[in-house]
Design a protein around this motif. Structure first.
Motif, PDB file in Angstrom:
ATOM      1  N   VAL A   1     -15.427 -25.731 -15.281  1.00 28.58           N
ATOM      2  CA  VAL A   1     -15.907 -26.738 -15.774  1.00 28.58           C
ATOM      3  C   VAL A   1     -14.423 -27.832 -16.618  1.00 28.58           C
ATOM      4  CG1 VAL A   1     -17.200 -29.167 -16.577  1.00 28.58           C
ATOM      5  CG2 VAL A   1     -18.055 -27.014 -15.939  1.00 28.58           C
ATOM      6  N   VAL A   2     -13.735 -26.815 -17.125  1.00 24.21           N
ATOM      7  CA  VAL A   2     -12.923 -27.917 -18.227  1.00 24.21           C
ATOM      8  C   VAL A   2     -11.399 -27.005 -17.339  1.00 24.21           C
ATOM      9  CG1 VAL A   2     -10.997 -26.950 -19.946  1.00 24.21           C
ATOM     10  CG2 VAL A   2     -13.903 -26.943 -19.961  1.00 24.21           C
ATOM     11  N   GLU A   3     -10.938 -26.316 -16.982  1.00 25.68           N
ATOM     12  CA  GLU A   3     -10.147 -25.829 -16.116  1.00 25.68           C
ATOM     13  C   GLU A   3      -9.876 -26.056 -14.931  1.00 25.68           C
ATOM     14  OE1 GLU A   3      -7.701 -21.956 -16.861  1.00 25.68           O
ATOM     15  OE2 GLU A   3      -8.989 -21.740 -19.057  1.00 25.68           O
ATOM     16  N   ARG A   4     -10.888 -25.522 -13.780  1.00 28.10           N
ATOM     17  CA  ARG A   4     -10.801 -26.188 -12.714  1.00 28.10           C
ATOM     18  C   ARG A   4      -9.859 -25.595 -11.602  1.00 28.10           C
ATOM     19  NH1 ARG A   4     -14.306 -31.678 -12.301  1.00 28.10           N
ATOM     20  NH2 ARG A   4     -15.292 -31.477 -14.093  1.00 28.10           N
ATOM     21  N   SER A   5      -9.577 -24.425 -11.825  1.00 24.04           N
ATOM     22  CA  SER A   5      -8.318 -23.961 -11.678  1.00 24.04           C
ATOM     23  C   SER A   5      -8.565 -23.244 -10.298  1.00 24.04           C
ATOM     24  CB  SER A   5      -7.469 -22.568 -12.443  1.00 24.04           C
ATOM     25  OG  SER A   5      -8.612 -21.336 -12.432  1.00 24.04           O
ATOM     26  N   GLU A   6      -7.884 -23.030  -9.067  1.00 28.45           N
ATOM     27  CA  GLU A   6      -8.550 -22.767  -7.916  1.00 28.45           C
ATOM     28  C   GLU A   6      -8.952 -20.823  -7.797  1.00 28.45           C
ATOM     29  OE1 GLU A   6      -9.840 -22.868  -4.571  1.00 28.45           O
ATOM     30  OE2 GLU A   6      -8.365 -24.780  -5.300  1.00 28.45           O
ATOM     31  N   ASP A   7      -8.191 -20.406  -8.477  1.00 30.50           N
ATOM     32  CA  ASP A   7      -8.891 -19.470  -9.075  1.00 30.50           C
ATOM     33  C   ASP A   7     -10.159 -19.110  -9.269  1.00 30.50           C
ATOM     34  OD1 ASP A   7      -6.174 -18.148  -8.010  1.00 30.50           O
ATOM     35  OD2 ASP A   7      -5.229 -17.286  -9.526  1.00 30.50           O
ATOM     36  N   LEU A   8     -10.063 -20.034 -10.742  1.00 31.87           N
ATOM     37  CA  LEU A   8     -11.422 -19.842 -11.502  1.00 31.87           C
ATOM     38  C   LEU A   8     -12.432 -20.722 -10.160  1.00 31.87           C
ATOM     39  CD1 LEU A   8     -10.909 -20.830 -14.986  1.00 31.87           C
ATOM     40  CD2 LEU A   8     -11.394 -18.522 -14.039  1.00 31.87           C
ATOM     41  N   LEU A   9     -12.669 -21.580  -9.309  1.00 30.11           N
ATOM     42  CA  LEU A   9     -13.457 -21.988  -8.553  1.00 30.11           C
ATOM     43  C   LEU A   9     -13.623 -21.572  -7.433  1.00 30.11           C
ATOM     44  CD1 LEU A   9     -11.312 -25.864  -8.636  1.00 30.11           C
ATOM     45  CD2 LEU A   9     -13.833 -25.100  -9.148  1.00 30.11           C
ATOM     46  N   ARG A  10     -12.856 -20.674  -6.810  1.00 27.67           N
ATOM     47  CA  ARG A  10     -12.790 -20.087  -5.771  1.00 27.67           C
ATOM     48  C   ARG A  10     -13.914 -18.137  -6.279  1.00 27.67           C
ATOM     49  NH1 ARG A  10      -8.162 -17.795  -5.490  1.00 27.67           N
ATOM     50  NH2 ARG A  10      -7.222 -19.834  -3.867  1.00 27.67           N
ATOM     51  N   ARG A  11     -14.074 -18.478  -7.453  1.00 28.60           N
ATOM     52  CA  ARG A  11     -14.430 -17.188  -8.011  1.00 28.60           C
ATOM     53  C   ARG A  11     -16.360 -17.614  -8.448  1.00 28.60           C
ATOM     54  NH1 ARG A  11     -15.850 -15.159 -14.071  1.00 28.60           N
ATOM     55  NH2 ARG A  11     -13.772 -16.193 -14.372  1.00 28.60           N
ATOM     56  N   ALA A  12     -16.252 -19.434  -9.040  1.00 24.73           N
ATOM     57  CA  ALA A  12     -17.430 -19.510  -8.827  1.00 24.73           C
ATOM     58  C   ALA A  12     -18.106 -19.680  -7.387  1.00 24.73           C
ATOM     59  CB  ALA A  12     -17.596 -20.600 -10.162  1.00 24.73           C
ATOM     60  N   ARG A  13     -16.963 -19.942  -7.195  1.00 26.23           N
ATOM     61  CA  ARG A  13     -17.859 -20.595  -5.308  1.00 26.23           C
ATOM     62  C   ARG A  13     -18.393 -20.164  -5.102  1.00 26.23           C
ATOM     63  NH1 ARG A  13     -13.676 -23.062  -4.165  1.00 26.23           N
ATOM     64  NH2 ARG A  13     -13.223 -25.156  -4.663  1.00 26.23           N
ATOM     65  N   ARG A  14     -18.057 -18.176  -4.624  1.00 32.44           N
ATOM     66  CA  ARG A  14     -18.488 -16.682  -4.614  1.00 32.44           C
ATOM     67  C   ARG A  14     -19.751 -16.274  -5.034  1.00 32.44           C
ATOM     68  NH1 ARG A  14     -12.258 -14.523  -3.569  1.00 32.44           N
ATOM     69  NH2 ARG A  14     -12.116 -14.971  -1.281  1.00 32.44           N
ATOM     70  N   VAL A  15     -19.844 -16.494  -6.418  1.00 32.13           N
ATOM     71  CA  VAL A  15     -20.485 -16.428  -7.069  1.00 32.13           C
ATOM     72  C   VAL A  15     -22.209 -17.093  -6.472  1.00 32.13           C
ATOM     73  CG1 VAL A  15     -21.473 -16.068  -9.213  1.00 32.13           C
ATOM     74  CG2 VAL A  15     -19.863 -14.844  -8.999  1.00 32.13           C
ATOM     75  N   LEU A  16     -21.417 -18.416  -7.068  1.00 30.09           N
ATOM     76  CA  LEU A  16     -22.972 -19.316  -6.189  1.00 30.09           C
ATOM     77  C   LEU A  16     -23.196 -19.576  -4.777  1.00 30.09           C
ATOM     78  CD1 LEU A  16     -21.439 -22.610  -7.887  1.00 30.09           C
ATOM     79  CD2 LEU A  16     -23.667 -21.305  -8.774  1.00 30.09           C
ATOM     80  N   GLU A  17     -23.174 -18.666  -4.479  1.00 32.20           N
ATOM     81  CA  GLU A  17     -23.206 -18.858  -3.272  1.00 32.20           C
ATOM     82  C   GLU A  17     -24.390 -17.214  -2.643  1.00 32.20           C
ATOM     83  OE1 GLU A  17     -19.872 -18.253   0.036  1.00 32.20           O
ATOM     84  OE2 GLU A  17     -19.388 -21.169  -0.210  1.00 32.20           O
ATOM     85  N   CYS A  18     -24.387 -16.789  -3.490  1.00 31.83           N
ATOM     86  CA  CYS A  18     -24.727 -15.147  -3.091  1.00 31.83           C
ATOM     87  C   CYS A  18     -25.806 -15.041  -4.109  1.00 31.83           C
ATOM     88  CB  CYS A  18     -24.004 -14.162  -3.505  1.00 31.83           C
ATOM     89  SG  CYS A  18     -22.688 -13.244  -4.441  1.00 31.83           S
ATOM     90  N   SER A  19     -26.078 -16.042  -5.319  1.00 31.20           N
ATOM     91  CA  SER A  19     -26.403 -15.691  -6.278  1.00 31.20           C
ATOM     92  C   SER A  19     -28.529 -16.268  -6.419  1.00 31.20           C
ATOM     93  CB  SER A  19     -26.403 -17.220  -7.572  1.00 31.20           C
ATOM     94  OG  SER A  19     -26.341 -17.972  -6.619  1.00 31.20           O
ATOM     95  N   GLY A  20     -28.271 -16.138  -4.963  1.00 33.79           N
ATOM     96  CA  GLY A  20     -29.783 -16.276  -4.928  1.00 33.79           C
ATOM     97  C   GLY A  20     -31.524 -15.678  -4.653  1.00 33.79           C
ATOM     98  N   PRO A  21     -31.265 -14.437  -5.236  1.00 28.32           N
ATOM     99  CA  PRO A  21     -31.523 -12.987  -5.899  1.00 28.32           C
ATOM    100  C   PRO A  21     -32.253 -13.499  -7.814  1.00 28.32           C
ATOM    101  CG  PRO A  21     -30.630 -12.205  -4.293  1.00 28.32           C
ATOM    102  CD  PRO A  21     -29.697 -13.776  -5.023  1.00 28.32           C
ATOM    103  N   VAL A  22     -30.837 -13.714  -8.209  1.00 22.73           N
ATOM    104  CA  VAL A  22     -31.445 -14.052 -10.217  1.00 22.73           C
ATOM    105  C   VAL A  22     -31.984 -15.011  -9.787  1.00 22.73           C
ATOM    106  CG1 VAL A  22     -29.623 -14.352 -11.433  1.00 22.73           C
ATOM    107  CG2 VAL A  22     -28.288 -14.087  -9.740  1.00 22.73           C
TER     108      VAL A  22
END
Length: 248
Positions: free
Chosen positions: A140-161
């Motif tokens: 949230v603070v840095e919003r770098s493209e690398d961190l946002l890319r990781r966050a997007r990928r994890v959120l999209e497959c996080s259904g079973p959590v």
């Protein structure tokens, strides 16, 4: 790329080299192998090498980069649960985080998170925390493209959590508009996945905070089933079809 080169050299030491259309082994030089066949035949052998566990794991991640095959992640999971004990957690999760941030296809990595680490409730909380939950404030603070890319990928497959595990991260991620589409996909998967988990009222409240195009596919249907109190597609047979009819 360095570990990928090390992995390539290691495979060459095993008599396996890459050719234009695949891979060949010196044991059967006339037989063309796929990356999946190479992964099944050789990836597990890394954990028998005379290396410490951290270097074995780094080499295996290099094989993952080189082959791009999900089976390599299976060998990592097998080794983590093996008789020698768990793999070094820093190297394990650094390896996942690094690849989730990479600007290249990482389908094998996200699939591994989804079906192996997230669907297993003995590992999902730790795995989710390691690949995103612990870092969401930094995202949230840095919003770098690398961190946002990781966050997007994890959120999209996080259904079973489990919802109680991921909800705080979801609520924090709402503050980043660039993550809203991935959050929507995460909530949608939380409803549709066989092992998906959500609380309808809380999920609906989050959904209503997302800035999404009005014509977002399945948005109206998802809002409908959540408003009706349904927690999961498979626990409420027919609910989605009813929503489709109601929203058409």
């Amino acid at each position: 790329m360095e570990m990928q080169a090390v992995a390539r050299r290691w495979l060459a030491d095993q008599g396996v080299i890459q050719v234009r259309d695949g891979w060949v082994s010196d044991k059967k030089p006339g037989l063309l192998l796929t990356a999946n066949q190479v992964a099944h035949s050789w990836a597990g052998d890394v954990f028998a090498e005379d290396l410490d566990a951290a270097d074995q794991l780094r080499l295996t991640f290099g094989l993952l980069d080189l082959l791009g095959d999900y089976w390599v992640t299976c060998e990592i999971r097998f080794a983590n649960e093996g008789a020698e004990g768990a793999l070094p957690v820093d190297v394990l999760w650094d390896g996942y985080r690094e690849r989730l941030e990479a600007d290249r296809d990482v389908e094998a990595v996200t699939y591994s998170l989804w079906v192996d680490w997230f669907e297993d409730h003995t590992t999902s909380a730790t795995a989710f925390a390691e690949v995103l939950g612990n870092d969401i404030d930094r995202v949230v603070v840095e919003r770098s493209e690398d961190l946002l890319r990781r966050a997007r990928r994890v959120l999209e497959c996080s259904g079973p959590v489990r919802w109680t595990v991921k909800e705080p991260t979801y609520r924090t991620a709402v503050r980043v508009p660039a993550l809203h589409s991935a959050l929507f996909q995460g909530i949608l998967a939380s409803f549709h996945d066989v092992y998906g988990d959500l609380e309808p009222a809380a999920a609906l409240a989050l959904l209503d905070q997302l800035d999404l195009p009005a014509n977002t596919q399945h948005l109206a249907e998802l809002r409908h089933v959540l408003a009706a109190g349904h927690k999961n597609h498979y626990r409420s047979p027919g609910a989605w079809d009813e929503a489709v009819r109601a929203c058409s």
